[in-house]
Design a protein around this motif. Structure first.
Motif: not given
Length: 294
Positions: A118-136
């Motif tokens: 979650k947000g406590n690991q902000k950089k990692l959270f946004h990186a994972i979210k970005s990886e899955f955004s292409a698979l929406e």
């Protein structure tokens, strides 16, 4: 109150290990729970938190350590991991335990982790979210579940973890996962859509990932809720010296004993009443939880 709480916890862990055969592919959930009435009225110290390890398959408590407050769970989790046999196990922890030290401790002790991000690991959270955004647009048709007046649809996706930052900063990372849940509440007529993200040191398939995510909540439903409803843990006002911590371990012993008894079909709460009124049943429960070596 005079017992050495740390030694008592070690004895508990050894006792459980002597009774249970360690099998691979176990899911072990780790989470904390506050003992709400355990604050010291004299020194005005805060309530203690017990961080517990719970095996989802057989619903047994495997161990626990004390944290002075919720923020200290981060330091308590590695301490608990070091006294457990983690070989071949998948350890699930919520976002509080998503720390590099926790991941490294699990891998070094022969286990695998599945950590919520979650947000406590902000950089990692946004990186994972970005990886899955292409698979929406690549969503499968998932079954509709109906329970407790709710309609739910869940979707789970797993992909290999990239070998770039910030992923390569995490010990042994192999997979990243996304859990999507849509819920419609018939009573309140409300809809909710939630995206949750995870990292794992294991090459997970979607089935194992889904099982790990859902089994983690067993510690809330099958342990924390039982401690409050069957043993009134939150209402226990014993707090002197080590008493609160030791009694928390004793309650975990009781849960393990009562749950391991399969001779009678009843809830934990009802079994406690049966044992209180029938001495032969009490003796049966106590005898069944003694190993051959003991």
């Amino acid at each position: 109150s005079r017992l050495d709480a740390e030694q008592f916890q070690l004895c508990f862990t050894r006792w459980v290990n002597s009774l249970c055969e360690v099998t691979e592919e176990r899911f072990i959930a780790i989470d904390g729970k506050a003992l709400r009435s355990s604050y010291d009225r004299n020194s005005r110290t805060s309530t203690i938190h017990m961080v517990s390890a719970f095996c989802a398959q057989n619903k047994l408590v495997l161990g626990q350590v004390k944290a002075e407050k919720k923020s200290n769970e981060i330091t308590a989790i590695p301490e608990l991991l070091r006294v457990l046999d983690l070989k071949g196990c998948l350890i699930t922890i919520d976002a509080m335990g998503c720390q590099k030290e926790v991941a490294e401790t699990i891998v070094n002790n022969g286990g695998d982790y599945l950590l919520a991000v979650k947000g406590n690991q902000k950089k990692l959270f946004h990186a994972i979210k970005s990886e899955f955004s292409a698979l929406e647009d690549d969503l499968k048709e998932s079954p509709l579940e109906q329970q407790h007046g709710r309609l739910e649809i869940r979707e789970y996706r797993v992909i290999p973890a990239p070998k770039t930052e910030p992923f390569n900063d995490w010990s042994g990372i192999e997979s990243i996962g996304q859990a999507i849940s849509f819920r419609y509440d018939k009573t309140g007529k409300k809809c909710s859509l939630e995206y949750r993200y995870y990292i794992s040191s294991k090459e997970l398939n979607e089935e194992t990932f889904a099982t790990g995510v859902r089994e983690h909540w067993g510690i809330e439903n099958s342990l924390h809720w039982v401690l409050d409803t069957a043993f009134n843990e939150d209402a226990c006002q014993i707090y002197r010296e080590n008493a609160a911590q030791v009694l928390a371990v004793v309650r975990h012993m009781a849960v393990n004993m009562l749950r391991s008894d399969t001779t009678r079909k009843a809830s934990i709460r009802r079994k406690t009443k049966m044992a209180a009124m029938e001495i032969s049943y009490l003796e049966q429960i106590l005898a069944s939880m003694v190993s051959d070596e003991q």
